[in-house]
Design an enzyme around this catalytic site. Structure first.
Site, PDB file in Angstrom:
ATOM      1  N   CYS A   1      24.090  40.887  25.306  1.00 17.67           N
ATOM      2  CA  CYS A   1      24.043  42.180  24.511  1.00 17.67           C
ATOM      3  C   CYS A   1      23.852  43.266  25.114  1.00 17.67           C
ATOM      4  O   CYS A   1      23.571  43.975  24.887  1.00 17.67           O
ATOM      5  CB  CYS A   1      22.760  40.951  23.963  1.00 17.67           C
TER       6      CYS A   1
ATOM      7  N   GLU B   1      15.365  39.542  19.758  1.00 19.07           N
ATOM      8  CA  GLU B   1      16.477  40.179  20.575  1.00 19.07           C
ATOM      9  C   GLU B   1      17.677  39.699  19.823  1.00 19.07           C
ATOM     10  O   GLU B   1      18.238  39.211  20.433  1.00 19.07           O
ATOM     11  CB  GLU B   1      16.557  39.457  21.628  1.00 19.07           C
TER      12      GLU B   1
HETATM   13  C1  UN1 Z   1      21.536  38.155  26.572  1.00 18.21           C
HETATM   14  O1  UN1 Z   1      22.063  39.673  26.596  1.00 18.21           O
HETATM   15  O2  UN1 Z   1      21.570  38.678  25.696  1.00 18.21           O
HETATM   16  O3  UN1 Z   1      20.307  42.492  31.504  1.00 18.21           O
HETATM   17  C2  UN1 Z   1      20.507  38.868  27.826  1.00 18.21           C
HETATM   18  C3  UN1 Z   1      21.294  41.379  31.499  1.00 18.21           C
HETATM   19  C4  UN1 Z   1      21.026  39.733  31.394  1.00 18.21           C
HETATM   20  C5  UN1 Z   1      20.278  39.633  30.391  1.00 18.21           C
HETATM   21  C6  UN1 Z   1      21.034  39.439  29.106  1.00 18.21           C
HETATM   22  N1  UN1 Z   1      20.022  39.686  32.854  1.00 18.21           N
HETATM   23  O4  UN1 Z   1      22.699  41.401  31.019  1.00 18.21           O
END
Ligand code: UN1
Length: 518
Positions: free
Chosen positions: A304, A270
């Site tokens: 992310c 990921e």
């Molecule tokens: C991440 O930034 O690695 O959808 C995960 C989202 C959060 C998860 C982010 N529930 O922004």
């Protein structure tokens, strides 16, 4: 931080079982003596040292992996709903510590308290989800082509799952992986980011106690705090860890994938995003504004899922730009523990430098800064980690726009017609999450069609960030291809087996083959 606040924070650290120096590895609630170097946890809030961790050496990591393998042999025999019962108790233990752990997340990582607590809620939600899943580890049954035969699929526990997490979600992403892996009957070895080791210590103190009280082996749930070379690479190359789930940058993911693939293990990646939102002429601009503000400024642009690119129809470009600039002006930047703050610091000074470097490249490549981007100074800001969120006008093909800068920089890009917007949208190496803001059925359906967004997640009138745990989370292209969290993501954590049983007195062969006497 003011004296009163410091006392409150010290109480929280004490309550979470964090002393001045912590050990770097644990099996359940048992912390192990470690032989690696000392790591300091520095708060981005005020630059002060929060605590120290004696890190795990490669040998310590080796010991933990061996314990996990041993614990797995017992854990895999526990009925899945009973494993779910342990996860239910873990979720309840986190429910009781939500405020304190949320505050620690804010203090060590810098996200505002509402988001710190939101992250712990995400952890609790995935526990609940995993409990339900523990009674739903379903396989298909098929009709055999041979008379008197039965065919079906079953899912068995896989072994030890390595979980490598990033600084921006110090506890939730671990839980996405660990809680699902636990109900699937796997043991877990967690390597947290070295930027947020104390969140990992606190989380293991909470979850480890539940494991200890459950009477199952400690080695079911483990943590190893140490460098990428000592711990991450060790885990990625170790055949005793059949699945390595890694969250982080594209270069990190590439390294993990190489090492895991070299021994034919399974990587679950990921990685970075370069998420875009398309705003069409008929969009509800007020909705778009609110979504973009949360998606681009939330977590100081360090998710992310952060909105990096805003692809806006030329007819509404200036209006949306003005609305955004005036909203950005009102963003309160400061101590993430203050209720009035909307944006805390970046995680460290290096992150600030990377942002400044990107801003230099934006200008050099022809972009225009429309708002913000300054490094702030004075008072708490002197920690060197505070910046103002930034809006730039750019073109999609600039090299700087093509990569992910993990900072609050929002790129605004103009488009003329919807097909061009879709092309711009997909013309980046990453493919994590995406959204369109529109009230036009044709536009939204096209965006969601196979000719539309090429991302793992595609939304309509919803921000890219802040996904719920119930869906499968992950992206395409350089974003890694893995899926974690909800839906049927659990299947990656199990070993799939197809079984055929002959209950007839004959030995017919498939494909109608006649072989000798059969
Ligand atoms: C991440 O930034 O690695 O959808 C995960 C989202 C959060 C998860 C982010 N529930 O922004």
């Amino acid at each position: 931080m003011r004296r009163g606040e410091e006392i409150v924070m010290q109480k929280i650290l004490d309550g979470l079982g964090i002393g001045k120096t912590s050990r770097g590895a644990a099996a359940g609630s048992r912390w192990l003596e470690c032989g690696g170097g000392v790591l300091e946890s520095v708060s981005p809030v005020d630059g002060k040292v929060l605590g120290r961790v004696v890190q795990a050496s490669p040998e310590d990591c080796d010991r933990v992996i061996a314990r996990a393998a041993e614990a797995f042999r017992e854990w895999r025999m526990v009925p899945a709903p009973k494993r779910g019962e342990v996860v239910r108790r873990i979720g309840n233990a986190f429910r009781e510590r939500k405020q304190d752990l949320g505050a620690l997340v804010s203090l060590e990582m810098g996200k505002i308290r509402a988001e710190g607590e939101g992250e712990v809620q995400e952890l609790i939600d995935i526990c609940d989800f995993a409990v339900g899943q523990s009674r739903m580890l379903y396989g298909f049954t098929m009709h055999s082509e041979r008379p008197g035969h039965r065919m079906y699929e079953q899912y068995h526990p896989l072994g030890t799952v390595g979980v490598i997490t990033a600084f921006n979600f110090p506890v939730a992403v671990w839980a996405w992986n660990a809680m699902i892996a636990l109900v699937c009957g796997d043991a877990v070895v967690w390597k947290p980011s070295s930027k947020v080791p104390l969140c990992a210590v606190a989380a293991m103190n909470i979850a480890g106690r539940v494991i200890a009280e459950s009477g199952y082996p400690d080695g079911v749930l483990n943590v190893v705090i140490g460098g990428g070379k000592d711990v991450g690479e060790k885990m990625a190359s170790d055949v005793r860890v059949p699945l390595v789930s890694a969250t982080g940058s594209v270069p990190m993911g590439r390294r993990v994938a190489e090492l895991v693939a070299a021994r034919l293990g399974k990587p679950l990646l990921e990685l970075g995003g370069n998420n875009a939102v398309i705003v069409t002429p008929g969009a509800d601009l007020d909705l778009a504004l609110r979504a973009v503000l949360f998606g681009a400024v939330g977590t100081s642009g360090q998710r992310c899922t952060t909105i990096r690119r805003l692809i806006v129809h030329h007819s509404v470009f200036d209006r949306l730009k003005d609305l955004l600039v005036s909203a950005y002006r009102q963003v309160r930047i400061g101590n993430p523990l203050d209720a009035a703050t909307l944006m805390g610091p970046l995680v460290d000074r290096e992150a600030v430098e990377a942002m400044q470097k990107a801003l230099g490249e934006i200008r050099a490549q022809g972009g225009r800064v429309l708002y913000g981007g300054e490094v702030l100074t004075g008072g708490l800001y002197d920690a060197g980690t505070y910046v103002s969120p930034c809006i730039c006008e750019v073109e999609n093909h600039y090299p700087v726009v093509q990569r992910e800068t993990f900072a609050p920089i929002l790129y605004m890009i103009r488009y003329e017609d919807f097909d061009q917007a879709l092309e711009l949208h997909n013309a980046v190496p990453q493919g994590l999450t995406s959204a369109v803001f529109t009230n036009d059925l044709r536009e939204s359906e096209k965006f969601l069609s196979h000719a539309g967004s090429d991302c793992g997640i595609a939304n309509v009138n919803v921000s890219t960030s802040g996904a719920e745990i119930g869906g499968a989370f992950g992206g395409e292209k350089e974003s890694g291809g893995g899926r974690e969290s909800g839906s049927d993501a659990w299947k990656a954590y199990m070993r799939r087996q197809t079984s055929t049983i002959n209950w007839s007195g004959d030995m017919p062969l498939a494909q109608g083959i006649k072989f000798g006497a059969s």
